[in-house]
Structure formats: structure tokens, C-alpha cells
Design a protein around this motif. Sequence first.
Motif, PDB file in Angstrom:
ATOM      1  N   ARG A  29      12.417  15.160  -9.874  1.00 22.19           N
ATOM      2  CA  ARG A  29      13.256  14.648  -8.788  1.00 22.19           C
ATOM      3  C   ARG A  29      14.434  13.816  -9.273  1.00 22.19           C
ATOM      4  NH1 ARG A  29       8.802  12.572  -4.266  1.00 22.19           N
ATOM      5  NH2 ARG A  29       7.839  14.632  -3.870  1.00 22.19           N
ATOM      6  N   ASN A  30      14.224  13.034 -10.305  1.00 22.52           N
ATOM      7  CA  ASN A  30      15.273  12.124 -10.776  1.00 22.52           C
ATOM      8  C   ASN A  30      16.215  12.848 -11.737  1.00 22.52           C
ATOM      9  OD1 ASN A  30      14.141   9.916  -9.364  1.00 22.52           O
ATOM     10  ND2 ASN A  30      12.674   9.590 -11.018  1.00 22.52           N
ATOM     11  N   ILE A  31      17.086  13.646 -11.153  1.00 22.86           N
ATOM     12  CA  ILE A  31      18.015  14.429 -11.960  1.00 22.86           C
ATOM     13  C   ILE A  31      19.443  14.109 -11.530  1.00 22.86           C
ATOM     14  CG2 ILE A  31      16.408  16.302 -12.430  1.00 22.86           C
ATOM     15  CD1 ILE A  31      17.697  17.868 -10.155  1.00 22.86           C
ATOM     16  N   SER A  32      20.382  14.512 -12.350  1.00 23.59           N
ATOM     17  CA  SER A  32      21.789  14.232 -12.090  1.00 23.59           C
ATOM     18  C   SER A  32      22.351  15.171 -11.026  1.00 23.59           C
ATOM     19  CB  SER A  32      22.590  14.396 -13.382  1.00 23.59           C
ATOM     20  OG  SER A  32      22.585  15.758 -13.782  1.00 23.59           O
ATOM     21  N   ARG A 211      19.236  19.605 -20.758  1.00 18.54           N
ATOM     22  CA  ARG A 211      18.499  18.907 -21.824  1.00 18.54           C
ATOM     23  C   ARG A 211      19.437  18.008 -22.624  1.00 18.54           C
ATOM     24  NH1 ARG A 211      17.596  22.000 -27.137  1.00 18.54           N
ATOM     25  NH2 ARG A 211      19.786  21.310 -27.153  1.00 18.54           N
ATOM     26  N   ASP A 212      20.625  18.533 -22.957  1.00 16.13           N
ATOM     27  CA  ASP A 212      21.594  17.727 -23.700  1.00 16.13           C
ATOM     28  C   ASP A 212      22.006  16.494 -22.897  1.00 16.13           C
ATOM     29  OD1 ASP A 212      21.469  19.552 -25.703  1.00 16.13           O
ATOM     30  OD2 ASP A 212      23.424  20.476 -25.321  1.00 16.13           O
ATOM     31  N   GLU A 213      22.192  16.676 -21.586  1.00 16.63           N
ATOM     32  CA  GLU A 213      22.554  15.544 -20.724  1.00 16.63           C
ATOM     33  C   GLU A 213      21.460  14.478 -20.760  1.00 16.63           C
ATOM     34  OE1 GLU A 213      23.823  14.897 -16.049  1.00 16.63           O
ATOM     35  OE2 GLU A 213      22.215  16.279 -16.554  1.00 16.63           O
ATOM     36  N   ALA A 214      20.206  14.918 -20.690  1.00 18.95           N
ATOM     37  CA  ALA A 214      19.087  13.968 -20.728  1.00 18.95           C
ATOM     38  C   ALA A 214      19.036  13.234 -22.059  1.00 18.95           C
ATOM     39  CB  ALA A 214      17.775  14.710 -20.473  1.00 18.95           C
ATOM     40  N   GLU A 215      19.307  13.951 -23.160  1.00 22.59           N
ATOM     41  CA  GLU A 215      19.298  13.314 -24.479  1.00 22.59           C
ATOM     42  C   GLU A 215      20.416  12.292 -24.613  1.00 22.59           C
ATOM     43  OE1 GLU A 215      19.469  16.437 -27.335  1.00 22.59           O
ATOM     44  OE2 GLU A 215      17.332  16.955 -27.148  1.00 22.59           O
TER      45      GLU A 215
END
Length: 386
Positions: A29-32, A211-215
Motif C-alpha cells: 500500500r505504501n507506494i509512490s 525497485r530502484d526507486e525504493a533503493e
Amino acid sequence: MQLDFLTLLATTAISLFMISASLPLIMGRNISASARYVQASLLLQALAWAAIIASTYVPATLADRILSTVSIGCGTAAQWMNYRALAGWLGPRPWPRLLLVLVVATPLGYFLSFGSYAIRVGWANTLLAAVTLLVARATLQPQRPAETGWRRLIFVSMLTMAGLTLARGIVGAFTDQYPSFRTPHPVNLAFALGACVTVVLNTIAMLVAWRDEAEIKLRELAVTDALTSLPNRRGFEERAQAMLAHARRHDLPLTALMLDLDHFKQVNDTHGHEVGDRALQLFSRLLKETRRDGDLAARLGGEEFCLLLHSDASAGAPLDQRLRQRLRQAAPAELGLEIDFSAGLAVLRPDDTSIQPLLARADRALYEAKTAGRGRMHSATQDAMN
């Protein structure tokens, strides 16, 4: 093996619906906003293919016209979602207004020209190709750090589909070899097969981008102070080394100011930790507002802060006075109490091989300022001053 156009489209639609249902479970749920745009794009693409398949069962009717137009509208809207996702990951993208005009004009023109097969096919496919090209272009020249791999994959996929879509429009508009949507023309079959393949490739690319955004966010959290949003000690040291290298390379001065809020423990003990936190946030905000572009401000821990300036020692005292004046005005109004700070200043020496000697001298100067009575700045090379 003979390829059936409708079967290829149905396979694509089913794949898209399954991916659309799975992504929220994978991403959580907690996504950009960018990740949500990707989810919306995949669902719109699934609806687009489902609507166009449904239209083939009610040919030459009002339902056919409506379903076909809905399909075109969902397809262009899906590309707009892809564009917005890329803008979130890569920074502002070129030609957003042109893309939005095409997104609206494509289904509108298709609906109005539905009575002429050649016109509607030529119009819709040409504009869809233009929309896809603009999204492909949006993967280039990022304004934020981004891996090349996933961007290249999206670019190639979008470029391929733009070419197939345009070819489909040309065949439908200017020849009699593509008399209906289901015609097994090689270009039409290549389009359907390309759509099926690029769905998988684009989904993989978007997941890698997410994935890159999360990293990147995790790295930012690791070097950012949660309370003040300033760089923490680790973040400060990383950027300070870069500033030192820049100063050495271009023969520029570098000045460090160590800052410490006076009697901060008493603020916490007397007024509570909530007021103490607000005091730190206020000081951080004023620090950011007072520094110049290019200066580095950080919270090193507790009530200790640091400013690194691409200036000589003469810039330290005026900055200290501006910050002190702003704090005297803002603290009573926002906190209901007065607070002050002590500061120590030091400049980079020719024999400094790292940032640590500079910071150590500034820290010793800060100690001298506190020993001399607090509420003042002391220079490592000058006497204390008010």
C-alpha cells in the motif's frame, strides 16, 4: 503454427488483468505516485483490450462504436499514466501538453470518424503511434539518477510498438488488405504479437524502476535526519568529502561552522521533548533559509549542527549574525521561549588531507565559544566575538 489475431489479443488482455491484480499484492500500500500510475496503466491497458475484443461481437452497431472508442481512450490514457510514472522517476519530461492533447484527440477523432473505416483506422493508429513515441522519448535524458537498463527496455518496447501501430494505420487507411479489425494480415498479427511481448517487457522494466526507486529512498533515509530532514552525520560526511575534492580541484576556500544550541537540555527538561523537537526543527529551517545555495547544512547529532561553506572566513560572521537575528525573532513567536546558539569557525588549510582536521578545529572553536559564555561565535584563528 497459425496465429489467430483474436487469441493473441485475448492472451494479452488476460495477462494484463492478472498483472493488474498481482501488482498491488507485490508492491503493498505504501507506494509512490509513480508506482500507482504504473498500476493504473496496466489496468487501463487490460480494459482497452477487453473492450476491443468485445466490440468484435457487435460489428457495425452503436455498441461497436462505443466499445471501440472506449478501447482507444483507455489505450491512450494508459500511455499518459506511463508518462506520469516516468516523470516521477526521472524528473519533468518533455512535451506533456502535446501528449495530453493527443491523448484526448485520439479517441475523440476515432468516435467522430467511425463511419469511415479507413479514416478512423488511419487517425487512431497514427496518433497512437505518436503517443507511444512521446512516451518512448520520455525515457531519455533523466534529470534524476536512474539506471539505464530499464529505461532502454521501455524505449525499445515503445519504439517497436509505435512502428507496428503506424504500419497498421497505413495498411488500414491506404490499402484494402486490412478490411476489418480481425483480418489476419501480417502487420496486424505482428502488432498483436508485439503487444503481447511488450506487456511482459514493460512490466519487468517498471518493476525494476520501482525497485530502484525504493533503493534510492532507503539510501536517502540512511543519510537523512528524520526530525529535521537535514543530512545526518553520515550524509554530511559523504557530501563534505565531495565539497573538499571540489575545493581542492578548483583552488577554492572552504569554511566550517560548528553550531550548538545553548542550554538545550534545560529546554527539554523545562518545556518537554516536544518543544525541544520543535526547537530543533525551527533551527534547522532557519539554517536552510540562511545558508546560500551550494552550502551544506547538517545535523550531526543531538543539538549539534554543521555548516560547510564554499567561502573564506569572512563569510562566517555575517552568516552567524543573520542566523542569530532570525532565531531571536522566530523562537519567542513559534516556541514561546528564547533560544540561542554557540558557533565555532575554522577554515581549510593547505595541509588538510581530509575533512576531519577542519571539523576538529571548528569543534575546538565551538568549545571555546561555549567556555567563553555561549551565545557567540569563536574562530579558530581569531578571538571570540559577540
